[in-house]
Design an enzyme around this catalytic site. Structure first.
Site, PDB file in Angstrom:
ATOM      1  N   ALA A  57       0.847  -1.164   0.111  1.00 63.52           N
ATOM      2  CA  ALA A  57       0.014   0.225   0.091  1.00 63.52           C
ATOM      3  C   ALA A  57       0.743   1.316  -0.163  1.00 63.52           C
ATOM      4  O   ALA A  57       1.572   1.406   1.009  1.00 63.52           O
ATOM      5  CB  ALA A  57      -0.950  -0.152   1.288  1.00 63.52           C
ATOM      6  N   LYS A 119       8.320   3.892  15.720  1.00 66.92           N
ATOM      7  CA  LYS A 119       8.667   4.233  17.224  1.00 66.92           C
ATOM      8  C   LYS A 119       7.670   5.327  17.783  1.00 66.92           C
ATOM      9  O   LYS A 119       7.378   5.092  18.960  1.00 66.92           O
ATOM     10  CB  LYS A 119      10.211   4.586  17.404  1.00 66.92           C
ATOM     11  CG  LYS A 119      10.222   5.777  16.544  1.00 66.92           C
ATOM     12  CD  LYS A 119      11.507   6.237  16.284  1.00 66.92           C
ATOM     13  CE  LYS A 119      11.734   7.476  15.133  1.00 66.92           C
ATOM     14  NZ  LYS A 119      12.216   6.731  13.776  1.00 66.92           N
ATOM     15  N   GLY A 201      23.173  14.445   4.244  1.00 58.74           N
ATOM     16  CA  GLY A 201      22.173  13.475   4.157  1.00 58.74           C
ATOM     17  C   GLY A 201      21.541  12.753   5.741  1.00 58.74           C
ATOM     18  O   GLY A 201      20.752  11.947   5.654  1.00 58.74           O
ATOM     19  N   GLU A 204      17.427  15.728   8.453  1.00 56.66           N
ATOM     20  CA  GLU A 204      16.248  16.251   7.554  1.00 56.66           C
ATOM     21  C   GLU A 204      16.562  18.038   7.037  1.00 56.66           C
ATOM     22  O   GLU A 204      17.120  18.558   8.210  1.00 56.66           O
ATOM     23  CB  GLU A 204      15.096  15.800   8.317  1.00 56.66           C
ATOM     24  CG  GLU A 204      14.962  14.653   8.646  1.00 56.66           C
ATOM     25  CD  GLU A 204      14.356  13.797   7.669  1.00 56.66           C
ATOM     26  OE1 GLU A 204      13.771  14.353   6.699  1.00 56.66           O
ATOM     27  OE2 GLU A 204      14.559  12.429   7.776  1.00 56.66           O
ATOM     28  N   LYS A 219      12.253   6.462  21.653  1.00 58.34           N
ATOM     29  CA  LYS A 219      13.079   5.055  21.715  1.00 58.34           C
ATOM     30  C   LYS A 219      13.168   4.948  23.168  1.00 58.34           C
ATOM     31  O   LYS A 219      13.278   3.625  23.652  1.00 58.34           O
ATOM     32  CB  LYS A 219      14.272   5.257  20.909  1.00 58.34           C
ATOM     33  CG  LYS A 219      14.067   5.418  19.290  1.00 58.34           C
ATOM     34  CD  LYS A 219      15.299   6.080  18.712  1.00 58.34           C
ATOM     35  CE  LYS A 219      15.155   5.832  16.951  1.00 58.34           C
ATOM     36  NZ  LYS A 219      16.172   6.281  16.412  1.00 58.34           N
TER      37      LYS A 219
END
Ligand code: HSE
Length: 446
Positions: A57, A119, A201, A204, A219
């Site tokens: 999906a 998470k 990278g 973000e 976490k």
């Protein structure tokens, strides 16, 4: 179910294979699909039945992906996919609270076991998922939710099930570890190190979830729940990010033989009226001799202290498509084995129900650096102020620089509220020109 009945189901599943569907096909999902395809023969050998990916999906079917899958596998109707009635395992790698939660609940109700890397959902509302799984007689597995490829969920849930965990200290966010590591090795400030992390990278474009500690806090909640057999949610975690960590904090740490890390800290304290649990995420100085100090770049590590096993460290890549897919597929194989045998694996364990200790009551240690007037009585007055707050000083270093001096104080353990109040009082002391660095200290001898 009788044994012959179970054997009949098992044989049927072996013949037709186990039907797997996946929700999401981004970075992680593409790697999961690739490994399911490339290692198909190994999975048959390990399970005695094929793992067949029968549907994926996605939000948009026409998007380019990192894996070449037949178009007919894709659908935008995730709900119909998980409720079609013949699915054995649902892999959820879309993240976020909704629609992930509704889809997982629908999958369990429809008889599938679930493997998730989510998470945020587990930390916010894991209980709802575990209760639904128990009711349906199915599994919810989530090794990939914490530190990706590093096996830490299974060790806490299974390998250490016969032991008593006292403490978990984790570097569970690669982005912030990369930034702090760069600040330590190159002397860069936070903004400069963040820009480098973004250009490579690791971070973000909007780095909030990482640098403000939200990702690590989720976490931490998951790790604490497992370690202490107590439901811990995101709301129970004290959270501070790394945006205020300055180059001078990092230099201060270096002068102490320490390094600054963003730590997820889960601790069990024995108390007269039962054990309590404290869970927090904040930057802290740890000695360079501590195993966690050698975790560089974007790597993760989780350090566990338990009564019988002693000190254990789990280390490796804590993010990325392939490492996360490795953890997802380990769980897929496990829940598929359970499905074949019509059994379930380990479920939620919350028997201890320890109270969550507020941050102010949590026992911590501080490092405080301050610029003070260099004149008689100042050192004594500073020491007196610590004493008035019930805080014992472990070490103090003074460096005279003309008419001012730098004082660096490391305290013994004290309630965090007392330490915080001491720092506030120092800030308003006449002879203190400025408090230049305040940071908690972890992992050293007292
Ligand atoms: N953004 C996370 C990190 C990975 O930097 O470690 C996903 O949890």
């Amino acid at each position: 179910m009788t044994l012959p009945g179970r054997r009949r189901i098992e044989n049927r599943m072996r013949e037709r294979g186990l039907r797997v569907v996946m929700l999401g096909c981004g970075n992680v999902g593409s790697e999961v699909a690739r490994l399911l395809w490339e290692q198909a023969d190994d999975y048959v050998a390990r399970l005695g039945a094929p793992l067949d990916l029968v549907g994926v999906a996605v939000r948009r079917i026409d998007r380019a992906r990192g894996v070449d899958l037949p178009t007919e596998l894709f659908t935008t109707d995730a709900h119909s996919l998980v409720t079609r009635g013949d699915v054995d395992v649902v892999i959820e790698v879309i993240g976020g609270i909704e629609p992930a939660r509704s889809l997982i609940l629908a999958a369990l109700e429809s008889g599938a076991s679930v493997v998730t890397a989510n998470k945020a959902l587990l930390a916010e509302d894991g209980a709802t998922l575990f209760e639904a799984a128990a009711k349906a007689g199915r599994d919810v597995y989530f090794e990939a939710a914490v530190a990706a490829a590093i096996p830490i969920i299974r060790p806490l849930r299974e390998s250490l099930a016969g032991d008593k965990v006292r403490r978990v200290l984790g570097i569970v966010n690669g982005t912030t570890n990369f930034i702090l590591d760069r600040m330590d090795t190159s002397g860069a400030g936070f903004e400069e190190a963040l820009a480098e992390a973004q250009s490579l990278g690791y971070a973000e474009a909007d780095p909030t979830a990482d640098v403000e500690g939200f990702d690590a806090a989720a976490k931490a909640a998951i790790l604490a729940s497992l370690a202490f057999h107590t439901r811990v949610t995101t709301a129970d975690v004290h959270r501070e990010g790394i945006t205020d960590v300055s180059a001078s904090d990092v230099v201060s740490a270096r002068q102490l033989g320490s390094v600054v890390k963003l730590l997820a800290i889960c601790e069990r304290e024995e108390g007269a009226s039962g054990d309590t649990v404290s869970v927090r995420v904040h930057p802290a100085m740890i000695p360079r001799s501590h195993p966690l100090a050698s975790v560089h770049e974007a790597y993760n590590a989780v350090f566990v202290e338990s009564e019988a096993a002693g000190r254990l460290m789990f280390y490796g890549p804590g993010a990325g498509g392939a490492p996360t897919a490795s953890a997802v597929l380990g769980d897929v194989v496990t829940v598929a084995r359970n499905r074949l045998r019509e059994v379930t694996g380990v479920g939620e364990s919350t028997y201890a129900q320890c109270a969550i200790s507020p941050m102010g009551d949590t026992i911590t240690r501080y490092h405080v650096a301050l610029d003070v007037d260099d004149k008689p009585g100042v050192l004594a007055a500073v020491a007196q102020l610590f004493a008035e707050h019930g805080v014992s000083i472990q070490t103090v270093r003074q460096e005279g620089r003309g008419d001012d001096a730098q004082l660096v104080v490391v305290t013994h353990s004290a309630p965090d509220a007392a330490l915080g109040a001491t720092v506030e009082a120092l800030r308003s002391m006449g002879s203190v020109r400025g408090v230049t660095s305040v940071m908690r200290v972890e992992g050293g001898a007292e």
